[in-house]
Motif scaffolding. Structure first.
Motif, PDB file in Angstrom:
ATOM      1  N   ASN A  30       5.155  -8.378  -7.791  1.00 23.12           N
ATOM      2  CA  ASN A  30       4.601  -8.713  -6.408  1.00 23.12           C
ATOM      3  C   ASN A  30       4.109  -7.437  -5.695  1.00 23.12           C
ATOM      4  OD1 ASN A  30       5.879 -10.588  -8.764  1.00 23.12           O
ATOM      5  ND2 ASN A  30       4.946 -12.176  -6.836  1.00 23.12           N
ATOM      6  N   TYR A  31       3.327  -8.655  -4.167  1.00 26.45           N
ATOM      7  CA  TYR A  31       2.966  -7.502  -3.698  1.00 26.45           C
ATOM      8  C   TYR A  31       2.684  -8.546  -2.458  1.00 26.45           C
ATOM      9  CZ  TYR A  31      -1.887  -7.509  -5.050  1.00 26.45           C
ATOM     10  OH  TYR A  31      -2.647  -8.986  -5.303  1.00 26.45           O
ATOM     11  N   ASP A  32       2.395  -7.945  -0.941  1.00 25.69           N
ATOM     12  CA  ASP A  32       3.043  -8.826   0.227  1.00 25.69           C
ATOM     13  C   ASP A  32       0.804  -8.896   0.203  1.00 25.69           C
ATOM     14  OD1 ASP A  32       2.182  -9.972   2.759  1.00 25.69           O
ATOM     15  OD2 ASP A  32       3.607  -8.783   4.220  1.00 25.69           O
ATOM     16  N   ARG A  33       0.571 -10.135  -0.514  1.00 28.91           N
ATOM     17  CA  ARG A  33      -1.150 -10.636  -0.109  1.00 28.91           C
ATOM     18  C   ARG A  33      -1.505  -9.887   1.809  1.00 28.91           C
ATOM     19  NH1 ARG A  33      -3.454 -11.618  -4.271  1.00 28.91           N
ATOM     20  NH2 ARG A  33      -1.129 -12.437  -5.510  1.00 28.91           N
ATOM     21  N   ILE A  34      -0.504 -10.884   2.426  1.00 31.81           N
ATOM     22  CA  ILE A  34      -1.366 -10.284   3.419  1.00 31.81           C
ATOM     23  C   ILE A  34      -1.468  -9.242   4.689  1.00 31.81           C
ATOM     24  CG2 ILE A  34      -0.143 -12.731   4.039  1.00 31.81           C
ATOM     25  CD1 ILE A  34       1.191 -11.621   5.879  1.00 31.81           C
ATOM     26  N   MET A  35      -0.993  -8.404   3.888  1.00 27.80           N
ATOM     27  CA  MET A  35      -1.300  -6.939   4.195  1.00 27.80           C
ATOM     28  C   MET A  35      -1.976  -5.978   3.126  1.00 27.80           C
ATOM     29  SD  MET A  35       0.992  -7.339   6.638  1.00 27.80           S
ATOM     30  CE  MET A  35       0.693  -5.962   7.498  1.00 27.80           C
ATOM     31  N   LEU A  36      -3.006  -6.833   2.084  1.00 29.84           N
ATOM     32  CA  LEU A  36      -3.804  -5.890   1.830  1.00 29.84           C
ATOM     33  C   LEU A  36      -5.251  -5.563   2.859  1.00 29.84           C
ATOM     34  CD1 LEU A  36      -4.449  -8.453  -0.903  1.00 29.84           C
ATOM     35  CD2 LEU A  36      -3.792  -6.212  -1.026  1.00 29.84           C
ATOM     36  N   SER A  37      -5.221  -6.044   4.319  1.00 30.25           N
ATOM     37  CA  SER A  37      -6.193  -6.391   4.985  1.00 30.25           C
ATOM     38  C   SER A  37      -5.240  -4.513   5.657  1.00 30.25           C
ATOM     39  CB  SER A  37      -6.036  -6.999   6.357  1.00 30.25           C
ATOM     40  OG  SER A  37      -6.252  -8.336   5.565  1.00 30.25           O
ATOM     41  N   PRO A  38      -4.212  -4.151   5.823  1.00 31.06           N
ATOM     42  CA  PRO A  38      -3.988  -3.274   6.432  1.00 31.06           C
ATOM     43  C   PRO A  38      -3.964  -1.883   5.219  1.00 31.06           C
ATOM     44  CG  PRO A  38      -2.456  -4.703   6.943  1.00 31.06           C
ATOM     45  CD  PRO A  38      -3.227  -5.042   6.332  1.00 31.06           C
ATOM     46  N   VAL A  39      -4.225  -2.806   3.896  1.00 30.44           N
ATOM     47  CA  VAL A  39      -4.163  -1.110   2.973  1.00 30.44           C
ATOM     48  C   VAL A  39      -5.637  -0.888   2.672  1.00 30.44           C
ATOM     49  CG1 VAL A  39      -3.773  -0.803   0.814  1.00 30.44           C
ATOM     50  CG2 VAL A  39      -2.198  -2.237   1.750  1.00 30.44           C
ATOM     51  N   LEU A  40      -6.553  -1.815   2.824  1.00 26.83           N
ATOM     52  CA  LEU A  40      -7.602  -2.021   3.121  1.00 26.83           C
ATOM     53  C   LEU A  40      -8.256  -0.864   4.114  1.00 26.83           C
ATOM     54  CD1 LEU A  40     -11.341  -2.081   1.710  1.00 26.83           C
ATOM     55  CD2 LEU A  40     -11.331  -4.163   3.435  1.00 26.83           C
ATOM     56  N   ALA A  41      -7.907  -1.214   5.468  1.00 28.58           N
ATOM     57  CA  ALA A  41      -8.152  -0.383   6.327  1.00 28.58           C
ATOM     58  C   ALA A  41      -7.256   0.889   7.061  1.00 28.58           C
ATOM     59  CB  ALA A  41      -7.420  -1.046   8.260  1.00 28.58           C
ATOM     60  N   GLY A  42      -6.278   1.278   5.684  1.00 30.58           N
ATOM     61  CA  GLY A  42      -6.272   2.866   5.596  1.00 30.58           C
ATOM     62  C   GLY A  42      -4.856   3.154   6.540  1.00 30.58           C
ATOM     63  N   GLU A  43      -4.326   1.532   7.159  1.00 29.16           N
ATOM     64  CA  GLU A  43      -3.440   2.108   8.200  1.00 29.16           C
ATOM     65  C   GLU A  43      -1.752   1.721   6.953  1.00 29.16           C
ATOM     66  OE1 GLU A  43      -5.038  -0.315  11.384  1.00 29.16           O
ATOM     67  OE2 GLU A  43      -4.037  -1.834  10.380  1.00 29.16           O
ATOM     68  N   LYS A  44      -2.254   1.569   5.565  1.00 33.27           N
ATOM     69  CA  LYS A  44      -1.360   0.700   5.175  1.00 33.27           C
ATOM     70  C   LYS A  44      -1.391   1.546   3.844  1.00 33.27           C
ATOM     71  CE  LYS A  44       2.304  -2.238   6.925  1.00 33.27           C
ATOM     72  NZ  LYS A  44       3.378  -1.209   7.435  1.00 33.27           N
ATOM     73  N   ARG A  45      -0.170   1.950   2.464  1.00 29.92           N
ATOM     74  CA  ARG A  45      -0.685   2.286   1.215  1.00 29.92           C
ATOM     75  C   ARG A  45      -0.351   1.239   0.580  1.00 29.92           C
ATOM     76  NH1 ARG A  45       2.994   6.755   0.496  1.00 29.92           N
ATOM     77  NH2 ARG A  45       5.204   5.198   1.643  1.00 29.92           N
ATOM     78  N   PHE A  46      -0.591   1.207  -0.742  1.00 31.15           N
ATOM     79  CA  PHE A  46       0.012  -0.360  -1.385  1.00 31.15           C
ATOM     80  C   PHE A  46       1.227  -0.515  -1.630  1.00 31.15           C
ATOM     81  CE2 PHE A  46       0.269  -1.820  -5.629  1.00 31.15           C
ATOM     82  CZ  PHE A  46       0.501  -3.315  -4.672  1.00 31.15           C
ATOM     83  N   ALA A  47       2.387   0.972  -2.729  1.00 33.01           N
ATOM     84  CA  ALA A  47       3.460   1.128  -2.318  1.00 33.01           C
ATOM     85  C   ALA A  47       4.534   0.515  -1.441  1.00 33.01           C
ATOM     86  CB  ALA A  47       3.728   2.448  -2.255  1.00 33.01           C
ATOM     87  N   ASP A  48       3.717   0.482   0.225  1.00 27.50           N
ATOM     88  CA  ASP A  48       4.056  -0.332   1.091  1.00 27.50           C
ATOM     89  C   ASP A  48       3.691  -1.444   1.002  1.00 27.50           C
ATOM     90  OD1 ASP A  48       4.435   2.180   2.325  1.00 27.50           O
ATOM     91  OD2 ASP A  48       2.230   2.375   3.376  1.00 27.50           O
TER      92      ASP A  48
END
Ligand SMILES: Cc1cc2nc3c(=O)[nH]c(=O)nc-3n(C[C@H](O)[C@H](O)[C@H](O)COP(=O)(O)OP(=O)(O)OC[C@H]3O[C@@H](n4cnc5c(N)ncnc54)[C@H](O)[C@@H]3O)c2cc1C
Length: 399
Positions: A30-48
């Motif tokens: 599982n991952y935190d779906r709401i954080m997909l936006s920061p992953v897309l924006a380059g502010e987080k990595r998927f691992a985070d």
């Protein structure tokens, strides 16, 4: 998100009561779906944003069958079967299969390069499109998801246009004044926003090449993201004969029409209401867990949920009913600040904060608690009273 949260709650009360199997359509934990936006924006990595990886499942002794969606439920035999033929028995079944993005059935909607924004695979497709130098992105839908997708694509170097059917952006969360400020702020960053835009067709031969509007405008597009809404995922439950409306119907105890089957999350319909934010799901998870673990006959009580746009540098918050006429409004266009607080019967029932949302938690609390705000009304728009001081004289003095 709701399913595993329920498991966590069950483990708190009854760590050894069940032998648990989790089927998941996605090929991972599982991952935190709401954080997909920061992953897309380059502010987080998927691992985070991973919340429950395979080692977590192993440690808990849970069998994880990932990448195999459940395709049928046999309620008589009490078994579920996955797409690859795996069958498991159950005493209690929890359905937490979320919702599906709505895809507008315009001509060309099925061309390669037309995607939704729901899971990490969609983010990977968007990032690959940006890296391949396929420069023009069109996002259909100027709501929360659409704007977060557009911001991410823009930050990845794509020339991005948002098409929104309604006259103002995020009309479910923002009043027209703050929506206009948001539009200007996004345009100032280099995004193109077209409101009142009705998509007629998506064109392309082997993959998407352009989007055409009903007014004849044609916008080049090598990627189209549809973010026009979600629909509860009910097919599995309907096939199993469970009572469904727009979602899988549950009672206050999150039980479906079959007492051995619970449902939580965006797939459910509770007293006619559907869900699209995580806060209510945590409450549902608590109720379902209490009942499944047999610790309490808790009921799900709907509560208000607030919304923020996860676009760095844009400070906004919206909660409750902000359309009422008894509104306290503060507007400072030069600073890009707009606040609208809606009151009914001396209670705050809704708030839209744009450009300065630092007191959002306080307003949220007032709404949630149904506090009488009559003694606070004069200075309500400036935030919580400073202890021992009157906010208004303080402000006048400062001027
Ligand atoms: C990009 C993005 C940003 C968001 N931002 C916010 C935000 O800022 N704030 C907020 O409150 N909410 C936000 N949301 C909404 C939030 O993510 C959802 O409300 C939440 O994820 C719903 O949880 P769920 O468990 O019901 O569904 P999901 O998290 O979608 O989980 C359902 C899972 O079930 C799987 N599945 C589907 N069918 C089957 C099957 N037949 N068998 C097995 N598995 C199946 C799906 O693949 C999925 O992995 C956002 C959503 C997205 C997509």
């Amino acid at each position: 998100m709701a399913g595993v949260r329920t498991l966590e709650e069950i483990f708190i009360h009854a760590p050894h009561a069940f032998s648990v199997t989790v089927f998941g359509a996605e090929p991972r934990g599982n991952y935190d779906r709401i954080m997909l936006s920061p992953v897309l924006a380059g502010e987080k990595r998927f691992a985070d944003i991973v919340t429950h990886d395979r080692p977590w499942y192993e440690k808990k002794g849970i069998e994880l069958i990932a990448g195999e969606p459940v395709v049928s439920i046999d309620r008589t035999a009490r078994t579920v079967t996955g797409a690859h033929g795996t069958t498991r028995p159950y005493d209690v079944l929890l359905i937490a299969i979320g919702s599906n993005p709505v895809i507008i059935p315009v001509p060309g909607h099925d061309l390669p390069g037309v995607i939704a924004f729901r899971d990490i695979a969609d983010v990977e497709t968007m990032l690959a499109a940006a890296q391949a130098g396929q420069g023009d992105a069109v996002v259909i839908g100027g709501g929360l998801l659409g704007l977060e997708a557009a911001n991410g694509l823009h930050r990845n170097g794509m020339k991005t246009t948002v098409l929104h059917l309604m006259p103002t952006l995020m009309e479910r969360q923002l009043d027209p004044v703050s929506a206009t400020m948001l539009k200007s702020d996004l345009e100032a960053r280099g995004l193109t926003m077209i409101t009142g835009a009705n998509t007629k067709a998506i064109h392309g031969t082997d993959r998407v090449e352009a989007v055409e509007l009903t007014d004849g405008t044609v916008i080049p597009a090598s990627l189209v993201v549809m973010a026009v809404g979600i629909r509860p995922n009910t097919a599995l439950a309907k096939d199993a004969g469970l009572d469904c409306g727009r979602g899988i119907k549950v009672d206050d105890g999150m039980r479906t029409s079959d007492p051995a089957i619970y449902a939580v999350g965006e797939c459910v319909e509770h007293r006619g209401t559907l869900f699209g934010l995580v806060a209510p799901l945590w409450d549902m998870a608590q109720v379902a867990a209490d009942r499944i673990a047999g610790v309490a006959e808790t009921d799900y009580i709907p509560a208000v949920s607030g919304t923020r746009l996860k676009v760095t540098g844009i400070d906004m918050f919206s909660v409750g009913d902000f359309s009422g006429e008894d509104a306290i409004v503060y507007c400072d266009p030069a600073r890009g600040v707009h606040k609208r607080l809606v009151v009914r019967d001396d209670r705050l029932i809704g708030a839209v904060l744009y450009g300065d949302a630092c007191h959002s938690g306080w307003y949220f609390g007032l709404i949630q608690d149904g506090s009488d705000i009559s003694s606070l009304r004069d200075a309500l728009v400036f935030g919580p009273p400073v202890e021992g001081q009157d906010a208004i004289p303080e402000l006048v003095e400062a001027l």
